[in-house]
Every structure is written in structure tokens, then in C-alpha cells.
Design a protein around this motif. Structure first.
Motif, PDB file in Angstrom:
ATOM      1  N   SER A  49       0.855  -1.177   0.000  1.00 11.33           N
ATOM      2  CA  SER A  49       0.000   0.000   0.000  1.00 11.33           C
ATOM      3  C   SER A  49       0.897   1.235   0.000  1.00 11.33           C
ATOM      4  O   SER A  49       1.946   1.265   0.624  1.00 11.33           O
ATOM      5  N   GLU A 248      11.297 -10.117  -0.503  1.00  8.36           N
ATOM      6  CA  GLU A 248      10.627  -9.850   0.774  1.00  8.36           C
ATOM      7  C   GLU A 248       9.119 -10.080   0.646  1.00  8.36           C
ATOM      8  O   GLU A 248       8.495 -10.713   1.498  1.00  8.36           O
ATOM      9  N   ALA A 252       6.884 -13.046   2.494  1.00  7.26           N
ATOM     10  CA  ALA A 252       5.885 -12.638   3.491  1.00  7.26           C
ATOM     11  C   ALA A 252       4.545 -13.328   3.287  1.00  7.26           C
ATOM     12  O   ALA A 252       3.703 -13.319   4.172  1.00  7.26           O
ATOM     13  N   PRO A 254       1.818 -15.867   3.523  1.00  6.91           N
ATOM     14  CA  PRO A 254       1.609 -17.089   4.304  1.00  6.91           C
ATOM     15  C   PRO A 254       0.953 -18.164   3.438  1.00  6.91           C
ATOM     16  O   PRO A 254      -0.194 -18.030   3.051  1.00  6.91           O
ATOM     17  N   LEU A 255       1.699 -19.192   3.101  1.00 11.69           N
ATOM     18  CA  LEU A 255       1.124 -20.286   2.316  1.00 11.69           C
ATOM     19  C   LEU A 255       0.317 -21.187   3.245  1.00 11.69           C
ATOM     20  O   LEU A 255       0.657 -21.332   4.417  1.00 11.69           O
ATOM     21  N   PRO A 256      -0.761 -21.798   2.726  1.00  8.19           N
ATOM     22  CA  PRO A 256      -1.544 -22.709   3.576  1.00  8.19           C
ATOM     23  C   PRO A 256      -0.787 -24.014   3.800  1.00  8.19           C
ATOM     24  O   PRO A 256      -1.203 -25.066   3.334  1.00  8.19           O
ATOM     25  N   ASP A 257       0.336 -23.928   4.483  1.00  3.46           N
ATOM     26  CA  ASP A 257       1.213 -25.080   4.632  1.00  3.46           C
ATOM     27  C   ASP A 257       2.020 -24.889   5.917  1.00  3.46           C
ATOM     28  O   ASP A 257       2.876 -24.009   5.989  1.00  3.46           O
ATOM     29  N   TRP A 262       8.834 -19.449   7.652  1.00  6.73           N
ATOM     30  CA  TRP A 262       8.201 -18.155   7.461  1.00  6.73           C
ATOM     31  C   TRP A 262       8.795 -17.067   8.341  1.00  6.73           C
ATOM     32  O   TRP A 262       8.381 -15.951   8.302  1.00  6.73           O
TER      33      TRP A 262
ATOM     34  N   ASP B 183      -0.886  -4.791   4.388  1.00  2.00           N
ATOM     35  CA  ASP B 183       0.013  -5.392   3.390  1.00  2.00           C
ATOM     36  C   ASP B 183       0.597  -6.718   3.834  1.00  2.00           C
ATOM     37  O   ASP B 183       0.790  -6.893   5.028  1.00  2.00           O
ATOM     38  N   VAL B 184       1.008  -7.557   2.900  1.00  2.78           N
ATOM     39  CA  VAL B 184       1.604  -8.838   3.321  1.00  2.78           C
ATOM     40  C   VAL B 184       2.833  -8.668   4.205  1.00  2.78           C
ATOM     41  O   VAL B 184       3.005  -9.405   5.177  1.00  2.78           O
ATOM     42  N   THR B 185       3.695  -7.685   3.874  1.00  2.00           N
ATOM     43  CA  THR B 185       4.918  -7.549   4.674  1.00  2.00           C
ATOM     44  C   THR B 185       4.595  -7.048   6.081  1.00  2.00           C
ATOM     45  O   THR B 185       5.173  -7.513   7.059  1.00  2.00           O
ATOM     46  N   GLN B 187       1.632  -7.449   7.485  1.00  4.65           N
ATOM     47  CA  GLN B 187       0.876  -8.551   8.089  1.00  4.65           C
ATOM     48  C   GLN B 187       1.809  -9.528   8.786  1.00  4.65           C
ATOM     49  O   GLN B 187       1.551  -9.977   9.892  1.00  4.65           O
ATOM     50  N   LYS B 188       2.924  -9.823   8.116  1.00  5.90           N
ATOM     51  CA  LYS B 188       3.872 -10.773   8.686  1.00  5.90           C
ATOM     52  C   LYS B 188       4.409 -10.260  10.033  1.00  5.90           C
ATOM     53  O   LYS B 188       4.453 -11.001  11.004  1.00  5.90           O
ATOM     54  N   LEU B 191       1.522 -10.400  12.671  1.00  3.62           N
ATOM     55  CA  LEU B 191       1.205 -11.768  13.113  1.00  3.62           C
ATOM     56  C   LEU B 191       2.296 -12.287  14.040  1.00  3.62           C
ATOM     57  O   LEU B 191       2.017 -12.918  15.061  1.00  3.62           O
ATOM     58  N   ARG B 192       3.549 -11.989  13.677  1.00  6.36           N
ATOM     59  CA  ARG B 192       4.656 -12.435  14.520  1.00  6.36           C
ATOM     60  C   ARG B 192       4.561 -11.786  15.902  1.00  6.36           C
ATOM     61  O   ARG B 192       4.776 -12.423  16.918  1.00  6.36           O
ATOM     62  N   GLY B 213      -3.892 -19.519   4.942  1.00  6.54           N
ATOM     63  CA  GLY B 213      -2.444 -19.306   5.011  1.00  6.54           C
ATOM     64  C   GLY B 213      -2.056 -18.767   6.386  1.00  6.54           C
ATOM     65  O   GLY B 213      -1.114 -19.245   7.018  1.00  6.54           O
ATOM     66  N   LYS B 217       0.058 -20.396  10.036  1.00  5.39           N
ATOM     67  CA  LYS B 217       1.208 -19.751  10.664  1.00  5.39           C
ATOM     68  C   LYS B 217       0.998 -19.489  12.152  1.00  5.39           C
ATOM     69  O   LYS B 217       1.963 -19.427  12.893  1.00  5.39           O
TER      70      LYS B 217
END
Lengths: 263, 289
Positions: A49, A248, A252, A254-257, A262, B183-185, B187-188, B191-192, B213, B217
Motif C-alpha cells: 500500500s 521480501e 511474506a 503465508p502459504l496454507p502449509d 516463514w 500489506d503482506v509484509t 501482516q507478517k 502476526l509475529r 495461510g 502460521k
């Protein structure tokens, strides 16, 4: 080439820093972007974003005017074209928006929403609404429904139907599946794939989700802070990402695995 | 180990209307993370709201029990229920911009709960807030305390809400899609951070998300919901290797996975939807709902 974009710059006023009297300071959003979209290609535009991906999209369909640089659409320079000059071209490039709830008029029926752009461009409407509904896999009687009566996935199909009803050459899709459930996401992506194939569309697909990009796009550009950090074929981007930022972004996701490393 | 939050046959319905939650049962243990997954409208957020007593006014609990630390909340008088929830549970909401008051500085928004509900002194609350902001890795906590929400980024705002949620050392936290807007970055990182805080404080965490996903995690166990019905309760690892319910398997196959672009993102097949719809109506007939 559908699009040739050269050294595109765009600044917008930063309203959060506007003094009470006087002008807001300009903020550079796009800082010299150059890329091409060949006819029939599906280009993915990714970034976090604030990276400028939506601003880029809006400049491409000339909802915004670039500060410097050049946008060529099918060989014609549209960088500073006036509204009058743009009008006949607008029929040829259409846009699908992220949030169908706010981009579809809640007071109009689906049929009226799809017919709107056709009427604006003086196209004969008869039969076109039914045809567009059919192409996006919605039953004809949906023409009499209101947007709030539809599910999220169905609403997004109406957005797509409105865009393709004019038979454009190019469609810009800005985060069109990010608000949808995974099962509707899959359906809308399948639909888009079919339409690109059947109508010979050129598509620019803006998304923050690299999984979706991989599925749909042949080439990708990765944006960060208004600059292209990587532009390559999709397969290469995932197999051998070059820019640190791309790596990066990939790491980042998150795979469903549960086995994915990670941290 | 006994569960900190134990939900038994919880039913929620529209007042004078159809069911929203259908005899939901699940457990959340201290120091564990339990995920609630399902598509929009499946009722996953409503479970958290039922526990916190913040259901929309059009809904009501029509049956079942919510046990918190060995006490059945449904038997308590409303004021006692509120006091107990206020003292032991907290929420991390989805949208940090609407959850924070735009006209108030950050500091008082974190300390208010400590001062007003738990009766801390203003100075103690202030120190605790500074400590927490440092713990969620906010640079210059003292300055941020004086900022307004709009002066901070989405990631920073979400960190503040995490700090606020952990402020009173709750034993249960309900996180309702806490990273969906990020954002994914970012978000990571968030979450951590939630996982670290949860582990450090030994909190029981109920984590609402639509992203499998994310579940893989952060969660130790999960419930899959369809139309307010739990179709599967599972340990996390088992779920991802061997989902039992066909709807769970279909949801997993629909989840976008960039490493497997053509094996993932599959629409949920119509026969799976028909089967699970039938299951829901059979359930309603059996329970007379």
C-alpha cells in the motif's frame, strides 16, 4: 503496442499537510515509470500500500493527468489529451474497481448500471445488457435486481459486465478480487481468464496478492515508492526474483502449509 | 489442561428470525491459539461477539453455554457478566482506524480502560502504556502517546491496538481479522508480534480469519464454519494434511498458493456446497430450529 509508457511522473497535493491558508505541498507519487503492454497481454502490477499502483492505473485510463512523461495508448499520445479528445477513446479502455458496493450505484438496477456507459457513448443498448450478463455467467433476470440483493462475487461480475459491454480493447482491474471470499475469488479469476481469451482483451491487473498474479498474468511489474523495482516475466519473477523487495514480498506470503519456513 | 474458554452448543439467531450460529462447540486453552475460519457470513465473527456480549442488537443468544474460566457466563446477571469479561478478555479488531477515536490522542485511548475499569492510578496506567508500546516495537513511545491516530500508519495503529488489548493482562484475547487490512509484509510483522505477545503472556487467543495461510502460521487448532455450523474442529497440522470434511478440503483447494498456481484457487464445487447445505437443513430439522 497497447500502451507505451515513458518516464511517467505524477504528483498530487498532500492534503494531510495542507496549511489552513494556501496550497498543499505536492507529493511525488510516481517517479519516472517506463514500460510497455503489448496487445493481448495480461500485465500484473504489484506493490504494497502506498506504492503508487492505483495511481498508476488511474493515470493509464486518464482519470489523473501525469505531471511529466508520456502515455501512448495504441500509438496515440494521451498524456495531456483534453476530455473532448479522450471521450471517443474512453470506450476503448475501461476500468473495474475494487469495491463493487461503492462503484455500483445502489439506487439503480443491474440492467441500468450495465447500460449506463453504453448510453453515454451513444451505443445501441438493445440486447447488449443480456449479452454482457451472459458473458459473466449471470442469469438475465438479474437485470432487474439492485446491487444490495447480490453477493460480493455476483456484484463484482456486474462490474465486469459493465466494463466489457462496450467491447473495450483494454481493461484495468484494480484489486478486483481482494474483497472477495476465496471461493468467489477463484470464480472471478476463471471468468477473467476466459474473457481475456475469448474477447482478445489486453488487461492490466493491479493486486497486492502475488498468488493471484501468478495465476493470471504473463508479465509483472513490481512497484515500490513510485518506482519499478522489477519488471519481468511472471515465471521468472517467482523462480528467480531479483530485487530484494520482491523477495521480501514473496517470503511474506503465508502459504496454507504448516511446513513453510516463514520467520 | 482445561480450557479457558469453552463454548457448548451455542446458538444465536436473528430476533424473530433464522439461526446465525447453530449449536457451536469449541474450546480455547491457555497459551493456545484457536482459529475460526469460514467465508463471509459464516458467523465466525459472531462467536467472538457472543462471548464479549457485543452482539448486534438484532441478534440474541438462543441457547447453549459459554464457560469462561469455569464459570457459565449465561447464568450471570448482566452487570456481573460485563465486569468479568471486562477484567479478563480483550479484543483486537480488524480495522484500526475505526477502532481508535480519531479525535483523541493515543495515550488516553490505551490507559482509559486501566483507569476507568480497573481503577489504576493515572501515573501507573501511563507507565504501563509506555512499557507496552515499547513491547510492540513502537519507536519513541512517549511521542506516539501524544499522536492522533491519523498521524500513524496502518501497521503502527494495529500495533497500538495490540498494546491496548494486552494492557490489562487479559487471559483471553479475541482477534477479529486483525491483519486483513494490511500489506503482506506488514501482516507478517503483526502476526509475529501477536504470536510473541500471546506466548509471552500465556494468553488464550481466539483468532478469526478467512485466510487459511494465516491459520497455518499462527493457530494450534481451528474450527471451520459454514452458515453458522461448525463442520470441522481440528488440530492445525492434521487439518492441513488430512482435512476431514469435504467443505474444509474445498476451502483449502480454493486458497491462493503462488507455489502451485494451477493446483490452488479452485472454486468450491457445487456438489460440495449442496452437500453442506443439506447438512445445515438436516441439523435444523433435528434441533427443531
Amino acid at each position: 503496442m497497447m500502451y507505451q509508457i515513458r518516464d511517467l511522473h505524477l504528483s498530487l497535493p498532500d492534503m494531510t499537510r495542507k496549511p489552513i491558508l494556501g496550497h498543499a505541498p505536492q507529493m511525488n507519487i510516481l517517479k519516472g515509470l517506463s514500460f510497455d503492454i503489448p496487445k493481448g497481454a495480461v500485465l500484473g502490477i504489484v506493490g504494497g500500500s502506498g506504492s503508487g499502483k492505483s495511481t498508476l492505473g488511474r493515470a493509464m485510463v486518464r482519470l489523473l493527468e501525469p505531471t511529466a512523461g508520456q502515455i501512448m495508448f495504441d500509438g496515440k499520445d494521451i498524456s495531456h489529451a483534453s476530455e473532448d479528445e479522450l471521450r471517443p477513446l474512453r470506450k476503448r479502455f475501461q476500468m473495474i474497481f475494487q469495491d463493487p458496493m461503492s462503484s455500483l450505484n445502489p439506487r439503480r438496477r443491474v440492467g441500468g448500471i450495465i447500460a449506463g456507459p453504453l448510453r453515454l457513448h451513444g451505443v445501441d443498448v438493445s440486447g447488449k445488457v443480456d449479452e454482457a450478463l451472459e458473458m459473466v455467467g449471470l442469469p438475465r433476470h438479474f437485470a432487474t435486481r439492485y446491487p444490495h440483493e447480490l453477493s460480493g462475487g455476483q456484484r463484482q461480475r456486474v462490474g465486469i459486465a459493465r466494463a466489457i459491454a462496450l467491447r473495450p480493447d483494454f481493461i484495468l482491474a484494480d484489486e478486483i478480487v481482494s474483497g472477495l471470499d476465496v471461493s468467489s475469488q477463484a470464480q472471478v479469476l476463471n471468468l477473467l481468464e476466459e474473457l481475456v481469451r475469448d474477447l482478445g482483451l489486453t488487461l492490466a491487473f493491479i493486486s497486492h496478492d502475488l498468488s493471484v498474479i501468478r495465476r493470471l498474468c504473463s508479465r509483472v511489474i513490481v512497484l515500490r515508492n513510485g518506482e519499478i523495482v522489477e519488471a519481468t516475466e511472471t515465471v521468472k519473477l517467482f523462480d528467480t526474483p531479483q530485487a530484494d523487495y520482491t523477495k521480501e514480498l514473496l517470503q511474506a506470503i503465508p502459504l496454507p502449509d504448516p511446513g513453510q519456513t516463514w520467520t | 489442561m482445561s480450557a479457558y474458554l469453552s463454548i457448548r452448543n451455542l446458538s444465536v439467531a436473528l430476533k424473530g428470525g433464522g439461526p446465525i450460529l447453530r449449536r457451536v462447540s469449541l474450546d480455547v486453552h491457555p497459551g493456545q491459539v484457536h482459529g475460526l475460519v469460514g467465508e463471509s457470513g459464516a458467523g465466525k465473527s459472531m462467536i467472538g461477539k457472543a462471548v464479549l456480549g457485543t452482539l448486534p442488537r438484532a441478534l440474541q443468544v438462543t441457547g447453549g453455554e459459554i464457560w469462561l474460566d469455569g464459570v457459565n457466563l449465561e447464568t450471570l446477571p448482566p452487570s456481573e457478566r460485563r465486569r468479568r469479561i471486562g477484567a479478563t478478555a480483550a479484543l483486537i479488531p480488524q480495522d484500526p482506524l475505526t477502532a481508535l477515536n480519531p479525535s483523541k490522542r493515543i495515550g488516553p485511548q490505551i490507559t482509559r480502560r486501566l483507569v476507568d475499569i480497573l481503577g489504576w492510578s493515572r501515573a501507573d496506567a501511563q507507565n504501563r502504556a509506555l512499557e507496552l508500546l515499547a513491547e510492540v516495537h513502537i519507536p519513541e513511545p512517549a511521542r506516539v502517546m501524544r499522536n492522533y491516530p491519523h498521524e500513524l500508519s496502518g501497521g503502527m495503529r494495529q500495533r497500538i491496538l495490540i498494546a491496548a488489548a494486552f494492557a490489562a493482562e487479559p487471559q483471553l484475547i479475541i482477534a477479529d481479522e486483525p491483519t486483513t487490512a494490511l500489506d503482506v509484509t506488514v501482516q507478517k510483522q503483526i502476526l509475529r508480534l501477536i504470536a510473541q505477545m500471546q506466548a509471552r503472556h500465556g494468553t488464550a487467543l481466539m483468532f478469526v480469519t478467512h485466510d487459511l495461510g494465516v491459520v497455518s502460521k499462527v493457530c494450534d487448532s481451528l474450527s471451520v464454519l459454514y452458515a453458522g455450523l461448525v463442520v470441522e474442529n481440528a488440530r492445525m497440522r492434521r487439518f492441513f494434511t488430512r482435512p476431514i470434511h469435504p467443505y474444509s478440503a474445498a476451502l483449502l483447494a480454493a486458497t491462493p498458493t503462488y507455489t502451485d498456481p494451477f493446483g490452488s484457487l479452485k472454486p468450491v464445487p457445487q456438489n460440495v456446497i449442496t452437500a453442506v447445505e443439506t447438512e445445515v437443513s438436516q441439523h435444523d430439522r433435528r434441533t427443531g430450529a
